[in-house]
Write an enzyme that holds these catalytic residues in place. Structure first.
Site, mmCIF file in Angstrom:
data_model
loop_
_atom_site.group_PDB
_atom_site.id
_atom_site.type_symbol
_atom_site.label_atom_id
_atom_site.label_comp_id
_atom_site.label_asym_id
_atom_site.label_seq_id
_atom_site.Cartn_x
_atom_site.Cartn_y
_atom_site.Cartn_z
ATOM 1 N N CYS A 1 -65.310 31.380 35.476
ATOM 2 C CA CYS A 1 -65.860 30.017 35.417
ATOM 3 C C CYS A 1 -64.781 29.004 35.790
ATOM 4 C CB CYS A 1 -66.419 29.755 34.025
ATOM 5 S SG CYS A 1 -66.856 28.039 33.706
ATOM 6 N N CYS B 1 -64.363 26.021 33.438
ATOM 7 C CA CYS B 1 -63.701 26.444 32.201
ATOM 8 C C CYS B 1 -62.181 26.338 32.331
ATOM 9 C CB CYS B 1 -64.072 27.885 31.847
ATOM 10 S SG CYS B 1 -65.823 28.140 31.482
#
Length: 314
Positions: free
Chosen positions: A72, A75
């Site tokens: 991700c 993230c």
């Protein structure tokens, strides 16, 4: 795990105040400060350690949970920011990082739909904060609100840890005239006396109708009281066999919520409102409003369900 998101706050709210006071008293006796210094400010958590690392610790300091994954990209932007702020806030909250690839059960039970997603746990109660890689100013604002809520609602103060001098702890919440009555409600829950807990919460609300802890506790104690003694298999079969039976859907929705399936419970009752009329429709609507109280008005799932209910009614 059903209590992680939805039901733990009834008992934990009272326990949290007591533990926070004990921590402050012990720290004062030893000439130090309470808070996050007993453990790391940033740590990884998995399903096996969730109760100890997050739930129990949340009675002493707000625990922010960062749901992330290695693949991700957002993230990778948000994670370092949260870690830096955890150090900067110096114990006013701690950061638990959950790798969703390795902890699918936590991912599902918190109702996470996309990552990064950030929740907090305060006195055993989960609070959704935000999703996505938010800008630093917004993240700071959310964290400041979290620390304030932890103090005002539960009496929890995350005190400075280590070298975090100059980071002020929130002021201690004053005692209220209802603390003894709320304590009696928590004691009744400990003893399995749901009727006693309901009466104790109602006693508080008779004098202070807006008391947030009593409102939340009453809604959750009444839910537990309703599902106590239910045969889940029989209730779910009755609901499946009679989609238009409002009473069957109401009973199944109670089971859904008690099991942590918040959106299933809301969706079931909204469908019941659409399919029924008259007293049955009103019964489904009223129960849905009662379940909103169990989760709390600020939860985004409640906001979405209120919108869906309005559409179903009008």
């Amino acid at each position: 795990m059903s209590g992680v998101v939805d039901l733990a706050a009834v008992k934990a709210a009272g326990e949290a105040k007591q533990k926070a006071e004990q921590a402050r008293a012990e720290a004062a006796r030893q000439g130090g400060v309470p808070g996050a210094g007993a453990g790391p400010l940033v740590f990884d958590v998995d399903e096996a350690g969730f109760e100890l690392d997050v739930l129990q610790r949340s009675a002493e300091v707000p625990v922010v949970i960062d749901f992330w994954a290695d693949w991700c990209e957002p993230c990778k932007q948000l994670g370092p920011l949260l870690e830096r702020l955890a150090q900067e806030y110096a114990g006013r909250f701690v950061l638990a990082k959950v790798d969703v690839e390795a902890n699918q059960l936590l991912f599902q039970q918190f109702g996470v739909q996309s990552i990064p997603a950030v929740f907090a746990v305060v006195a055993g109660q989960a609070l959704p904060l935000f999703q996505g890689a938010a800008p630093e100013a917004q993240v700071r604002q959310v964290l400041d609100q979290l620390v304030a809520v932890a103090e005002q609602r539960f009496g929890i103060v995350g005190a400075p840890a280590g070298e975090g001098e100059g980071v002020p702890a929130a002021p201690q919440a004053p005692a209220t005239p209802y603390d003894s009555a709320l304590g009696a409600a928590h004691d009744a829950l400990d003893a399995g006396d749901l009727g006693g807990a309901v009466r104790a919460y109602k006693n508080v609300l008779s004098d202070d109708p807006g008391n947030p802890e009593a409102k939340l506790g009453l809604a959750q104690a009444e839910l537990l009281q309703r599902v106590q003694g239910m045969d889940p298999q029989q209730v779910r079969k009755a609901a499946a066999d009679a989609p238009g039976d409002a009473r069957a859907q109401i009973a199944a929705a109670d089971l859904d919520l008690a099991g942590g399936h918040v959106q299933d419970a809301f969706g079931r009752l909204i469908e019941a409102v659409k399919r029924t009329a008259g007293e049955d429709r009103d019964a489904a609507r009223v129960r849905l409003l009662e379940l909103f109280e169990v989760i709390g008005p600020d939860d985004p799932r409640v906001t979405a369900a209120r919108t869906a209910l309005s559409r179903a009614l009008f």
